[in-house]
Enzyme design. Structure first.
Site, PDB file in Angstrom:
ATOM      1  N   ARG A   1      26.611  43.944  31.543  1.00  0.00           N
ATOM      2  CA  ARG A   1      25.747  44.968  32.143  1.00  0.00           C
ATOM      3  C   ARG A   1      24.314  44.941  31.625  1.00  0.00           C
ATOM      4  O   ARG A   1      23.469  45.665  32.110  1.00  0.00           O
ATOM      5  CB  ARG A   1      26.326  46.367  31.904  1.00  0.00           C
ATOM      6  CG  ARG A   1      27.628  46.586  32.626  1.00  0.00           C
ATOM      7  CD  ARG A   1      28.134  48.014  32.451  1.00  0.00           C
ATOM      8  NE  ARG A   1      29.521  48.098  32.862  1.00  0.00           N
ATOM      9  CZ  ARG A   1      30.551  47.834  32.059  1.00  0.00           C
ATOM     10  NH1 ARG A   1      30.347  47.514  30.799  1.00  0.00           N
ATOM     11  NH2 ARG A   1      31.782  47.917  32.511  1.00  0.00           N
TER      12      ARG A   1
ATOM     13  N   HIS B   1      33.130  33.898  32.960  1.00  0.00           N
ATOM     14  CA  HIS B   1      32.409  34.377  34.147  1.00  0.00           C
ATOM     15  C   HIS B   1      31.032  34.858  33.715  1.00  0.00           C
ATOM     16  O   HIS B   1      30.920  35.721  32.861  1.00  0.00           O
ATOM     17  CB  HIS B   1      33.216  35.526  34.764  1.00  0.00           C
ATOM     18  CG  HIS B   1      32.818  35.885  36.159  1.00  0.00           C
ATOM     19  ND1 HIS B   1      31.518  36.160  36.515  1.00  0.00           N
ATOM     20  CD2 HIS B   1      33.553  36.022  37.293  1.00  0.00           C
ATOM     21  CE1 HIS B   1      31.482  36.450  37.817  1.00  0.00           C
ATOM     22  NE2 HIS B   1      32.709  36.360  38.309  1.00  0.00           N
TER      23      HIS B   1
ATOM     24  N   TYR C   1      26.885  39.624  36.290  1.00  0.00           N
ATOM     25  CA  TYR C   1      26.473  39.897  37.669  1.00  0.00           C
ATOM     26  C   TYR C   1      24.969  40.133  37.820  1.00  0.00           C
ATOM     27  O   TYR C   1      24.459  40.201  38.929  1.00  0.00           O
ATOM     28  CB  TYR C   1      27.235  41.101  38.219  1.00  0.00           C
ATOM     29  CG  TYR C   1      28.726  40.880  38.278  1.00  0.00           C
ATOM     30  CD1 TYR C   1      29.253  39.883  39.103  1.00  0.00           C
ATOM     31  CD2 TYR C   1      29.611  41.636  37.518  1.00  0.00           C
ATOM     32  CE1 TYR C   1      30.621  39.659  39.165  1.00  0.00           C
ATOM     33  CE2 TYR C   1      30.972  41.417  37.573  1.00  0.00           C
ATOM     34  CZ  TYR C   1      31.474  40.432  38.399  1.00  0.00           C
ATOM     35  OH  TYR C   1      32.820  40.212  38.455  1.00  0.00           O
TER      36      TYR C   1
ATOM     37  N   HIS D   1      28.301  33.394  40.473  1.00  0.00           N
ATOM     38  CA  HIS D   1      28.125  33.640  41.909  1.00  0.00           C
ATOM     39  C   HIS D   1      26.809  32.981  42.333  1.00  0.00           C
ATOM     40  O   HIS D   1      25.838  33.021  41.572  1.00  0.00           O
ATOM     41  CB  HIS D   1      28.067  35.137  42.190  1.00  0.00           C
ATOM     42  CG  HIS D   1      29.354  35.853  41.892  1.00  0.00           C
ATOM     43  ND1 HIS D   1      29.644  37.102  42.379  1.00  0.00           N
ATOM     44  CD2 HIS D   1      30.438  35.494  41.154  1.00  0.00           C
ATOM     45  CE1 HIS D   1      30.843  37.484  41.965  1.00  0.00           C
ATOM     46  NE2 HIS D   1      31.338  36.526  41.208  1.00  0.00           N
TER      47      HIS D   1
ATOM     48  N   GLU E   1      31.379  30.351  42.458  1.00  0.00           N
ATOM     49  CA  GLU E   1      32.485  31.123  43.037  1.00  0.00           C
ATOM     50  C   GLU E   1      32.187  31.445  44.498  1.00  0.00           C
ATOM     51  O   GLU E   1      31.083  31.889  44.830  1.00  0.00           O
ATOM     52  CB  GLU E   1      32.676  32.421  42.234  1.00  0.00           C
ATOM     53  CG  GLU E   1      33.837  33.251  42.764  1.00  0.00           C
ATOM     54  CD  GLU E   1      34.134  34.473  41.892  1.00  0.00           C
ATOM     55  OE1 GLU E   1      33.523  34.597  40.800  1.00  0.00           O
ATOM     56  OE2 GLU E   1      34.960  35.288  42.321  1.00  0.00           O
TER      57      GLU E   1
ATOM     58  N   ASP F   1      38.138  32.321  44.971  1.00  0.00           N
ATOM     59  CA  ASP F   1      38.656  33.672  44.773  1.00  0.00           C
ATOM     60  C   ASP F   1      39.353  34.080  46.071  1.00  0.00           C
ATOM     61  O   ASP F   1      38.725  34.125  47.133  1.00  0.00           O
ATOM     62  CB  ASP F   1      37.487  34.610  44.441  1.00  0.00           C
ATOM     63  CG  ASP F   1      37.933  36.038  44.176  1.00  0.00           C
ATOM     64  OD1 ASP F   1      38.681  36.589  45.010  1.00  0.00           O
ATOM     65  OD2 ASP F   1      37.517  36.610  43.154  1.00  0.00           O
TER      66      ASP F   1
ATOM     67  N   HIS G   1      37.979  37.119  47.948  1.00  0.00           N
ATOM     68  CA  HIS G   1      36.690  36.824  48.594  1.00  0.00           C
ATOM     69  C   HIS G   1      36.908  35.957  49.838  1.00  0.00           C
ATOM     70  O   HIS G   1      36.240  36.154  50.861  1.00  0.00           O
ATOM     71  CB  HIS G   1      35.752  36.114  47.614  1.00  0.00           C
ATOM     72  CG  HIS G   1      35.437  36.927  46.385  1.00  0.00           C
ATOM     73  ND1 HIS G   1      34.696  36.435  45.340  1.00  0.00           N
ATOM     74  CD2 HIS G   1      35.771  38.202  46.036  1.00  0.00           C
ATOM     75  CE1 HIS G   1      34.590  37.358  44.404  1.00  0.00           C
ATOM     76  NE2 HIS G   1      35.241  38.441  44.794  1.00  0.00           N
TER      77      HIS G   1
ATOM     78  N   HIS H   1      40.484  32.436  41.254  1.00  0.00           N
ATOM     79  CA  HIS H   1      40.661  33.845  40.922  1.00  0.00           C
ATOM     80  C   HIS H   1      41.727  34.370  41.870  1.00  0.00           C
ATOM     81  O   HIS H   1      41.522  34.363  43.095  1.00  0.00           O
ATOM     82  CB  HIS H   1      39.350  34.612  41.117  1.00  0.00           C
ATOM     83  CG  HIS H   1      38.305  34.293  40.086  1.00  0.00           C
ATOM     84  ND1 HIS H   1      36.983  34.634  40.230  1.00  0.00           N
ATOM     85  CD2 HIS H   1      38.414  33.689  38.873  1.00  0.00           C
ATOM     86  CE1 HIS H   1      36.308  34.235  39.155  1.00  0.00           C
ATOM     87  NE2 HIS H   1      37.146  33.656  38.323  1.00  0.00           N
TER      88      HIS H   1
ATOM     89  N   ASP I   1      34.417  43.145  49.044  1.00  0.00           N
ATOM     90  CA  ASP I   1      35.008  42.556  47.851  1.00  0.00           C
ATOM     91  C   ASP I   1      35.658  43.689  47.068  1.00  0.00           C
ATOM     92  O   ASP I   1      35.022  44.318  46.248  1.00  0.00           O
ATOM     93  CB  ASP I   1      33.848  41.903  47.078  1.00  0.00           C
ATOM     94  CG  ASP I   1      34.255  41.374  45.716  1.00  0.00           C
ATOM     95  OD1 ASP I   1      35.452  41.402  45.396  1.00  0.00           O
ATOM     96  OD2 ASP I   1      33.351  40.935  44.981  1.00  0.00           O
TER      97      ASP I   1
ATOM     98  N   HIS J   1      39.173  44.203  45.020  1.00  0.00           N
ATOM     99  CA  HIS J   1      40.399  43.569  44.547  1.00  0.00           C
ATOM    100  C   HIS J   1      41.558  44.562  44.469  1.00  0.00           C
ATOM    101  O   HIS J   1      41.355  45.750  44.249  1.00  0.00           O
ATOM    102  CB  HIS J   1      40.175  42.962  43.162  1.00  0.00           C
ATOM    103  CG  HIS J   1      39.126  41.882  43.144  1.00  0.00           C
ATOM    104  ND1 HIS J   1      38.773  41.201  42.009  1.00  0.00           N
ATOM    105  CD2 HIS J   1      38.372  41.351  44.139  1.00  0.00           C
ATOM    106  CE1 HIS J   1      37.841  40.311  42.296  1.00  0.00           C
ATOM    107  NE2 HIS J   1      37.569  40.391  43.585  1.00  0.00           N
TER     108      HIS J   1
ATOM    109  N   GLU K   1      41.908  38.893  38.456  1.00  0.00           N
ATOM    110  CA  GLU K   1      40.860  39.919  38.317  1.00  0.00           C
ATOM    111  C   GLU K   1      41.360  41.173  39.026  1.00  0.00           C
ATOM    112  O   GLU K   1      40.632  41.816  39.766  1.00  0.00           O
ATOM    113  CB  GLU K   1      39.556  39.445  38.941  1.00  0.00           C
ATOM    114  CG  GLU K   1      38.999  38.186  38.297  1.00  0.00           C
ATOM    115  CD  GLU K   1      37.782  37.646  39.023  1.00  0.00           C
ATOM    116  OE1 GLU K   1      36.817  37.255  38.349  1.00  0.00           O
ATOM    117  OE2 GLU K   1      37.792  37.601  40.278  1.00  0.00           O
TER     118      GLU K   1
HETATM  119 ZN    ZN Z   1      36.407  36.407  41.382  1.00  0.00          ZN
HETATM  120 ZN    ZN Z   2      33.192  36.647  40.321  1.00  0.00          ZN
END
Ligand code: ZN
Ligand code: ZN
Length: 275
Positions: free
Chosen positions: A37, A69, A72, A109, A144, A178, A181, A213, A226, A228, A258
């Site tokens: 973050r 990973h 973000y 990503h 990804e 994934d 996704h 994933h 997206d 999960h 995930e």
């Molecule tokens: Zn993923």
């Molecule tokens: Zn991801």
């Protein structure tokens, strides 16, 4: 060998991740390399990197069963020069952490192009991957696939192929698939996982699959969203995941859960390992 495990927390220290995975019966795992973050995190101390490797050795999980990973905040496709500089700095930092932890692949990503031409965003994304790969010769990067909301790149095999083709280091770029996704992007993994994987392998070859994933989805096919869900509890259902883990092509690759319910992880791992 099946390498299956959840994306585990690094809360407290990254060196706690292998033990957390092992305690759940995992044979592999995913993790962030730092708090995802924030733009800057405390430096990775040598002693922490050593503790990580000791914990990993104690867990019996091999290095190549781990798929870290990237955070973000990094947007490799951004048209904004300030955000681009910050993204590159953070991407470099995460790449360095990955290498110093003794790991070889970093998942990221491909980013969102925000405005202008999609193709320009794809080129920017490839260029940033090249900058990072040039700085870290032992590293490989897994792009990804995404559900493709808004201007987010990477929701089709064609587009992932286009990004990789624009790279000068394409030998060290592969793909993480994934499942949630894929489903969001319109690939019907519920009914045709074999056909989708076959079309991936015929386009890219087995060597371009760096990991998967494994996530069920709360949202419908082609939703571009997206969200999960735990395996078997969503709109994909359990069976496609059982089919995946029986495929020869995924043996020896990190398969990371995930899924949102941590209390279900041990059971999800057991189920897949028995498939
Ligand atoms: Zn993923
Ligand atoms: Zn991801």
């Amino acid at each position: 060998m099946l390498y299956i495990g959840p994306h585990v927390s690094i809360s407290g220290s990254v060196s706690l991740a292998p033990g957390r995975a092992h305690d759940l019966g995992a044979t592999g795992f995913g993790m962030f390399t730092k708090n995802q973050r924030v733009w800057s995190a405390p430096k990775l101390e040598d002693s922490t990197a050593e503790s990580f490797q000791e914990a990993l050795a104690a867990s019996g999980i091999p290095n190549d069963a781990i798929l870290p990973h990237a955070g973000y905040l990094i947007n490799p496709a951004t048209p904004d020069s300030e955000l681009r500089d910050k993204s590159l700095a953070l991407f470099m930092d995460e790449a360095e952490r990955t290498v110093r932890l003794g790991l070889s692949v970093l998942n990221i990503h491909p980013g969102a192009y925000k405005e202008g031409l999609r193709e320009d965003g794809m080129r920017r994304s490839a260029r940033m991957l090249d900058q990072v790969l040039s700085a870290f010769p032992s590293l490989r990067i897994a792009i990804e696939n995404t559900a493709g909301a808004g201007t987010i790149l990477g929701s089709s095999f064609e587009e992932l192929d286009g990004i990789i083709s624009g790279s000068a280091c394409k030998d060290r770029i592969g793909i993480t698939l994934d499942t949630a996704h894929l489903f969001g992007a319109g690939y019907d993994v519920r009914n045709d996982i074999q056909g989708i994987m076959d079309s991936f392998f015929s386009r890219f070859g087995r060597e371009k699959l760096y990991g998967m994933h494994l996530n069920d989805s709360k949202v419908p096919l082609s939703s571009r969203k997206d969200r999960h869900e735990s395996l078997g509890k969503g709109l994909i259902g359990l069976e496609p995941f059982m089919e995946i883990v029986r495929m020869d092509e995924v043996q020896g690759l990190p398969l990371v859960l995930e899924t949102p319910d941590e209390s279900a992880w041990a059971e999800e791992i057991r189920t897949l390992l028995k498939a």
